[in-house]
Write an enzyme that holds these catalytic residues in place. Sequence first.
Site, PDB file in Angstrom:
ATOM      1  NE  ARG A   1      -2.461  -0.963   3.427  1.00 14.97           N
ATOM      2  CZ  ARG A   1      -3.172  -1.094   4.645  1.00 14.97           C
ATOM      3  NH1 ARG A   1      -4.342  -1.231   4.428  1.00 14.97           N
ATOM      4  NH2 ARG A   1      -2.490  -0.978   5.696  1.00 14.97           N
ATOM      5  CB  CYS A   2       4.221   1.965   1.052  1.00 11.57           C
ATOM      6  SG  CYS A   2       5.405   3.284   1.028  1.00 11.57           S
ATOM      7  CB  THR A   3       3.517   5.492  -3.263  1.00 15.19           C
ATOM      8  OG1 THR A   3       2.195   5.649  -3.336  1.00 15.19           O
ATOM      9  CG2 THR A   3       4.024   5.983  -4.633  1.00 15.19           C
TER      10      THR A   3
ATOM     11  NE  ARG B   1       1.719   0.979  -5.409  1.00 12.07           N
ATOM     12  CZ  ARG B   1       1.223   1.875  -4.747  1.00 12.07           C
ATOM     13  NH1 ARG B   1       0.742   1.538  -3.296  1.00 12.07           N
ATOM     14  NH2 ARG B   1       0.924   3.214  -4.968  1.00 12.07           N
TER      15      ARG B   1
END
Length: 113
Positions: free
Chosen positions: A9-11, A14
């Site tokens: 969920r962390c940009t 990713r």
Amino acid sequence: MIQIYHNSRCTKSRECLAFLEESGQKYEVIKYLEKVPTFEELKLIIQKLKLKPIELVRKKEKIWIENFKDKTISDDEVIRALISNPILIERPIVINGEKAVIARPLEKVVTII
């Protein structure tokens, strides 16, 4: 083998994972929110990062603010807080052998692969 402690969920996490995919390096994804490191594993990660445990804490998280912010706690207590609340662990962490970085900014990964 390279390891990435990843939160999907962390940009930033990713982006780091995409960078590792493009690099052609072999790597292992560790979803640390699902497979929380043990006390000893986290202590070793912190040693490889060459940080104090408090430097691995995401201090803007609600859990930290409400439960720990104004308290004086030992390094071991910080590690236990991270294990009990893995969302507090700064991310992404990339480890390659004895070297490790928090990949913020992403360019830090290049220094260890």
